[in-house]
Every structure is written in structure tokens, then in C-alpha cells.
Design an enzyme around this catalytic site. Structure first.
Site, short mmCIF file in Angstrom:
data_model
loop_
_atom_site.label_atom_id
_atom_site.label_comp_id
_atom_site.label_asym_id
_atom_site.label_seq_id
_atom_site.Cartn_x
_atom_site.Cartn_y
_atom_site.Cartn_z
N PRO A 187 0.79 -1.23 0.00
CG PRO A 187 -0.15 -1.12 2.12
CD PRO A 187 0.51 -2.07 1.17
CG ASN A 188 -0.21 4.37 1.30
OD1 ASN A 188 -1.18 4.95 0.80
ND2 ASN A 188 -0.27 3.80 2.49
NE ARG B 191 2.16 13.72 0.33
CZ ARG B 191 1.54 13.53 1.50
NH1 ARG B 191 0.53 12.71 1.59
NH2 ARG B 191 1.94 14.14 2.59
CE1 TYR C 182 9.32 4.87 2.39
CE2 TYR C 182 7.89 6.80 2.46
CZ TYR C 182 8.32 5.61 3.00
OH TYR C 182 7.74 5.14 4.15
CG ASN D 223 8.48 -2.34 -0.14
OD1 ASN D 223 7.97 -2.46 0.97
ND2 ASN D 223 9.09 -1.24 -0.55
CB ALA E 249 1.79 -0.08 6.12
CD GLU F 183 10.85 -8.11 4.95
OE1 GLU F 183 11.15 -9.26 5.39
OE2 GLU F 183 10.44 -7.20 5.68
CG HIS G 173 11.47 -2.84 4.03
ND1 HIS G 173 10.11 -2.73 3.95
CD2 HIS G 173 11.74 -4.03 4.59
CE1 HIS G 173 9.56 -3.82 4.46
NE2 HIS G 173 10.53 -4.63 4.85
NE ARG H 19 10.75 5.65 8.09
CZ ARG H 19 9.77 5.53 7.18
NH1 ARG H 19 9.87 4.63 6.21
NH2 ARG H 19 8.72 6.32 7.23
O1 CA2 Z 1 10.82 1.61 3.22
C1 CA2 Z 1 9.94 0.95 2.69
O2 CA2 Z 1 10.02 0.50 1.54
C2 CA2 Z 1 8.62 0.70 3.43
O3 CA2 Z 1 8.19 -0.62 3.13
C3 CA2 Z 1 7.64 1.72 2.89
C4 CA2 Z 1 6.29 1.71 3.60
C5 CA2 Z 1 6.48 1.76 5.12
O4 CA2 Z 1 5.21 1.60 5.76
C6 CA2 Z 1 7.42 0.68 5.61
O5 CA2 Z 1 7.58 0.83 7.02
C7 CA2 Z 1 8.77 0.80 4.93
C8 CA2 Z 1 5.46 2.91 3.18
C9 CA2 Z 1 5.23 3.01 1.70
C10 CA2 Z 1 4.56 4.30 1.41
O6 CA2 Z 1 5.23 4.90 0.33
C11 CA2 Z 1 5.03 6.23 0.12
C12 CA2 Z 1 5.80 6.79 -0.86
C13 CA2 Z 1 5.67 8.12 -1.13
C14 CA2 Z 1 4.75 8.90 -0.41
C15 CA2 Z 1 3.98 8.32 0.56
C16 CA2 Z 1 4.12 6.97 0.84
#
Ligand code: CA2
Length: 146
Positions: free
Chosen positions: A11-12, A19, A24, A75, A78, A99, A101, A108
Site C-alpha cells: 500500500p501507498n 510525496r 523514499y 515490499n 505497511a 524482502e 524496503h 525509523r
Molecule cells: O521503506 C519501505 O520501503 C517501506 O516498506 C515503505 C512503507 C512503510 O510503511 C514501511 O515501514 C517501509 C510505506 C510506503 C509508502 O510509500 C510512500 C511513498 C511516497 C509517499 C507516501 C508513501
């Protein structure tokens, strides 16, 4: 052609590059998909690159990879920190699981330090930015040709 590598995104991650670039980076998920496709071609691998905001859809793709996929790079975003359902699905998959990230989850919040998926993953990459997907693909190539 050999079986494809499934590259699954949670997700996201569709918002990647749009963003929070300080966490990221600036590459979009389409950029990541294109870079993975180019490297996969050079390595002689086929890929299926998917993203969903829905836990059940990710579970369904893991099930699809049973029998149809040579390995899974995931990946879970969340869902990494919450999803027993994705862990259970991965535990029913026989091939290698890596896996990824983008951020260094260990630098974090504490809630990001635990991963259900790591209980099944054969390797974990965190904090290498989107390059982590490419490193995982190279490792996957080694694992499935070993
Ligand atoms: O670091 C990673 O790849 C994560 O899997 C990314 C997840 C986070 O919940 C994990 O703890 C670590 C979040 C992905 C959301 O990605 C976004 C990218 C741009 C703007 C907003 C969210």
C-alpha cells in the site's frame, strides 16, 4: 522461457516519487518497474511487477506465484508490520522470497522494526533506496540458478 519473478509492492507505494522524497527518493514506481524490467532482461529473467493497496490482492498474487513463479521479491510496505495473512501466503510458496524496503526501517519508528514477512524471507534489503529492488533481482538470479 523460465518462470517469472513476482515483484510485489504494498500500500501507498503507488505514491512513490510524488510525496516524501526525503524518505523514499524521487523515482516513481513506474521508474522502478522500468529499471527492474531492464535489469531482468539483461539477466535473462522474466518478471511480473505489481502494486496494490489491498492486502487480499497481495495474498492472491502470492498464491498465483505458487506453480507459476520462480521467486518472489516483495515490499509489503505497511503490511510488513501487521500482516499474518501475507506471511501465511508466503509460507505456502516453495521458492526464494526476498524482502525489500526502500528506507532503512531500523532507523525509523520502533513499530517499523518488526517484520512478519522476515519470518519467511530468505534475505532482507533495507535502506538502499529503490536500488534495493535491483540488488534483490541480482540475488534472485543467483538463488534460482544455484
Ligand atoms: O521503506 C519501505 O520501503 C517501506 O516498506 C515503505 C512503507 C512503510 O510503511 C514501511 O515501514 C517501509 C510505506 C510506503 C509508502 O510509500 C510512500 C511513498 C511516497 C509517499 C507516501 C508513501
Amino acid at each position: 522461457m523460465s518462470k517469472p519473478i513476482y515483484i510485489l509492492n504494498g500500500p501507498n507505494l503507488n505514491l512513490l516519487g510524488l510525496r516524501q522524497p526525503e524518505i523514499y527518493g524521487r523515482e516513481t514506481l513506474d521508474d522502478v518497474a522500468a529499471a527492474c524490467a531492464a535489469l531482468a532482461k539483461a539477466l535473462g529473467l522474466a518478471i511480473r511487477f505489481h502494486q496494490s493497496n489491498h492486502e487480499g490482492q497481495l495474498v492472491d498474487w502470492v498464491h498465483e506465484a505458487r506453480g507459476q513463479g520462480a521467486g518472489i521479491i516483495i515490499n509489503p510496505a505497511a503490511y510488513t508490520h501487521t500482516s499474518v495473512a501475507i506471511l501465511d501466503a508466503l509460507q505456502a510458496f516453495d521458492g526464494p522470497v526476498l524482502e525489500v524496503h526502500i528506507s532503512n526501517v531500523h532507523k525509523r519508528e520502533v513499530f517499523r522494526h518488526h517484520s512478519y514477512v522476515s519470518l519467511r524471507a530468505d534475505g532482507v534489503i533495507a535502506g538502499f533506496g529503490t536500488e534495493g529492488y535491483l540488488l534483490a533481482l541480482r540475488r534472485m538470479k543467483s538463488l534460482i540458478t544455484a
